[in-house]
Design a protein around this motif. Sequence first.
Motif, mmCIF file in Angstrom:
data_model
loop_
_atom_site.group_PDB
_atom_site.id
_atom_site.type_symbol
_atom_site.label_atom_id
_atom_site.label_comp_id
_atom_site.label_asym_id
_atom_site.label_seq_id
_atom_site.Cartn_x
_atom_site.Cartn_y
_atom_site.Cartn_z
ATOM 1 N N ASP A 268 -6.992 -1.136 8.736
ATOM 2 C CA ASP A 268 -6.675 -2.549 8.992
ATOM 3 C C ASP A 268 -7.503 -3.466 8.091
ATOM 4 O O ASP A 268 -6.993 -4.486 7.593
ATOM 5 C CB ASP A 268 -6.941 -2.888 10.460
ATOM 6 C CG ASP A 268 -5.967 -2.196 11.403
ATOM 7 O OD1 ASP A 268 -4.903 -1.742 10.928
ATOM 8 O OD2 ASP A 268 -6.275 -2.097 12.616
ATOM 9 N N LYS A 269 -8.758 -3.096 7.863
ATOM 10 C CA LYS A 269 -9.633 -3.922 7.025
ATOM 11 C C LYS A 269 -9.128 -3.950 5.582
ATOM 12 O O LYS A 269 -9.079 -5.020 4.954
ATOM 13 C CB LYS A 269 -11.059 -3.381 7.084
ATOM 14 C CG LYS A 269 -12.067 -4.173 6.239
ATOM 15 C CD LYS A 269 -13.473 -3.634 6.445
ATOM 16 C CE LYS A 269 -14.483 -4.331 5.532
ATOM 17 N NZ LYS A 269 -14.559 -5.778 5.804
ATOM 18 N N ILE A 270 -8.747 -2.795 5.067
ATOM 19 C CA ILE A 270 -8.230 -2.737 3.691
ATOM 20 C C ILE A 270 -6.920 -3.506 3.600
ATOM 21 O O ILE A 270 -6.663 -4.229 2.619
ATOM 22 C CB ILE A 270 -8.058 -1.275 3.241
ATOM 23 C CG1 ILE A 270 -9.427 -0.608 3.089
ATOM 24 C CG2 ILE A 270 -7.288 -1.194 1.924
ATOM 25 C CD1 ILE A 270 -9.369 0.881 2.788
ATOM 26 N N ASP A 271 -6.074 -3.390 4.617
ATOM 27 C CA ASP A 271 -4.811 -4.145 4.642
ATOM 28 C C ASP A 271 -5.082 -5.647 4.550
ATOM 29 O O ASP A 271 -4.431 -6.368 3.781
ATOM 30 C CB ASP A 271 -4.049 -3.851 5.938
ATOM 31 C CG ASP A 271 -3.009 -2.757 5.752
ATOM 32 O OD1 ASP A 271 -2.574 -2.536 4.603
ATOM 33 O OD2 ASP A 271 -2.620 -2.132 6.757
ATOM 34 N N ALA A 272 -6.061 -6.107 5.347
ATOM 35 C CA ALA A 272 -6.369 -7.538 5.367
ATOM 36 C C ALA A 272 -6.926 -8.009 4.034
ATOM 37 O O ALA A 272 -6.616 -9.123 3.572
ATOM 38 C CB ALA A 272 -7.369 -7.824 6.487
ATOM 39 N N GLU A 273 -7.738 -7.183 3.395
ATOM 40 C CA GLU A 273 -8.385 -7.571 2.140
ATOM 41 C C GLU A 273 -7.437 -7.493 0.938
ATOM 42 O O GLU A 273 -7.684 -8.127 -0.087
ATOM 43 C CB GLU A 273 -9.600 -6.675 1.880
ATOM 44 C CG GLU A 273 -10.746 -6.906 2.875
ATOM 45 C CD GLU A 273 -11.890 -5.929 2.684
ATOM 46 O OE1 GLU A 273 -11.691 -4.904 1.967
ATOM 47 O OE2 GLU A 273 -12.978 -6.164 3.253
ATOM 48 N N ASN A 274 -6.364 -6.715 1.058
ATOM 49 C CA ASN A 274 -5.464 -6.503 -0.082
ATOM 50 C C ASN A 274 -4.030 -6.925 0.212
ATOM 51 O O ASN A 274 -3.089 -6.493 -0.459
ATOM 52 C CB ASN A 274 -5.502 -5.029 -0.496
ATOM 53 C CG ASN A 274 -6.854 -4.596 -1.034
ATOM 54 O OD1 ASN A 274 -7.130 -4.733 -2.209
ATOM 55 N ND2 ASN A 274 -7.705 -4.078 -0.146
ATOM 56 N N ASN A 275 -3.880 -7.784 1.219
ATOM 57 C CA ASN A 275 -2.572 -8.352 1.577
ATOM 58 C C ASN A 275 -1.493 -7.286 1.792
ATOM 59 O O ASN A 275 -0.328 -7.458 1.425
ATOM 60 C CB ASN A 275 -2.108 -9.324 0.475
ATOM 61 C CG ASN A 275 -3.048 -10.501 0.312
ATOM 62 O OD1 ASN A 275 -3.492 -11.093 1.303
ATOM 63 N ND2 ASN A 275 -3.405 -10.809 -0.930
ATOM 64 N N GLN B 92 -13.905 3.219 -0.779
ATOM 65 C CA GLN B 92 -13.851 1.830 -0.319
ATOM 66 C C GLN B 92 -15.092 1.056 -0.766
ATOM 67 O O GLN B 92 -14.992 -0.100 -1.200
ATOM 68 C CB GLN B 92 -13.730 1.778 1.207
ATOM 69 C CG GLN B 92 -13.630 0.343 1.744
ATOM 70 C CD GLN B 92 -13.695 0.287 3.262
ATOM 71 O OE1 GLN B 92 -14.020 1.276 3.924
ATOM 72 N NE2 GLN B 92 -13.397 -0.873 3.827
ATOM 73 N N ARG B 93 -16.252 1.701 -0.673
ATOM 74 C CA ARG B 93 -17.513 1.005 -0.922
ATOM 75 C C ARG B 93 -18.159 1.357 -2.264
ATOM 76 O O ARG B 93 -19.195 0.792 -2.607
ATOM 77 C CB ARG B 93 -18.489 1.318 0.206
ATOM 78 C CG ARG B 93 -18.002 0.837 1.570
ATOM 79 C CD ARG B 93 -19.063 1.012 2.629
ATOM 80 N NE ARG B 93 -18.646 0.482 3.921
ATOM 81 C CZ ARG B 93 -19.385 0.499 5.026
ATOM 82 N NH1 ARG B 93 -20.602 1.037 4.981
ATOM 83 N NH2 ARG B 93 -18.931 0.006 6.160
ATOM 84 N N PRO C 66 -9.612 0.820 -3.472
ATOM 85 C CA PRO C 66 -9.230 0.557 -2.081
ATOM 86 C C PRO C 66 -7.971 1.288 -1.623
ATOM 87 O O PRO C 66 -7.917 1.747 -0.480
ATOM 88 C CB PRO C 66 -9.050 -0.968 -2.033
ATOM 89 C CG PRO C 66 -9.026 -1.422 -3.438
ATOM 90 C CD PRO C 66 -9.755 -0.426 -4.243
ATOM 91 N N TYR D 135 -7.607 3.856 1.334
ATOM 92 C CA TYR D 135 -6.574 3.694 2.371
ATOM 93 C C TYR D 135 -5.867 5.025 2.633
ATOM 94 O O TYR D 135 -5.638 5.419 3.776
ATOM 95 C CB TYR D 135 -5.573 2.637 1.917
ATOM 96 C CG TYR D 135 -4.477 2.312 2.900
ATOM 97 C CD1 TYR D 135 -4.549 1.177 3.700
ATOM 98 C CD2 TYR D 135 -3.340 3.128 3.019
ATOM 99 C CE1 TYR D 135 -3.534 0.868 4.598
ATOM 100 C CE2 TYR D 135 -2.332 2.826 3.914
ATOM 101 C CZ TYR D 135 -2.433 1.707 4.697
ATOM 102 O OH TYR D 135 -1.434 1.401 5.593
#
Length: 217
Positions: A203-210, A170-171, A180, A184
């Motif tokens: 949830d963060k990856i979902d939000a950042e990658n639609n 992720q980072r 990402p 995930y």
Amino acid sequence: MRLIHLIVVLFGFVTLGEAIAQTAQPPSSQSAHCDPSALSELRARINAGDSHAEFILGELTRMGHCERQDYQKAARLLTASHEKGNINATYALSQLFGDSRFDGASAEQSVKYLRDAAERGLVEAQHQLGIMLAAASVTDADRNAAIEWLERAYHAGHGLSAASIGMYYQRGMHGFSVRPCLAYSWYSKAASVGFEPAETFIDKIDAENNGLCALTH
């Protein structure tokens, strides 16, 4: 140079571990082993060659619980237990030799015992070895070795190992490429074995990658 890098990383982890241990250790009076009769029983079992008793008293002595802290005595007890095949004593020796407060501290010995415990199947040792190798990684081969150990720990139910791999991807930590959706996937694996904090990263990856990673997972 790679061994020197590994040693520097190891002592970094150990220093952090020392600080945590010093603040997290419960008062010695709270330990069931501190009862005089329990200590006498431990010593009797040690005289009979009991490796588990050697491990327990070695750890109490290393940590200064119930017994006066004595690293040399702890080393003797833990080594005797290790030589009888006690894997927990092997792991404890990795911690002892990595502790700069021990006169015989040796990062090389610490790594040797840590790898020994990991190869014999101690899950926490596999996790710690993977984390250490990742932090010290220079090449893709180093990173692959780190992933291998963390994956072995994950397959034994160590959710933090899977989440650690997810964090690397992720980072882009320690030279890992930023991926990402692969992150995930690893967070999902961590969550599947009960590591609840992984849900936040999912949830963060979902939000950042639609939601793309959820569709391809």
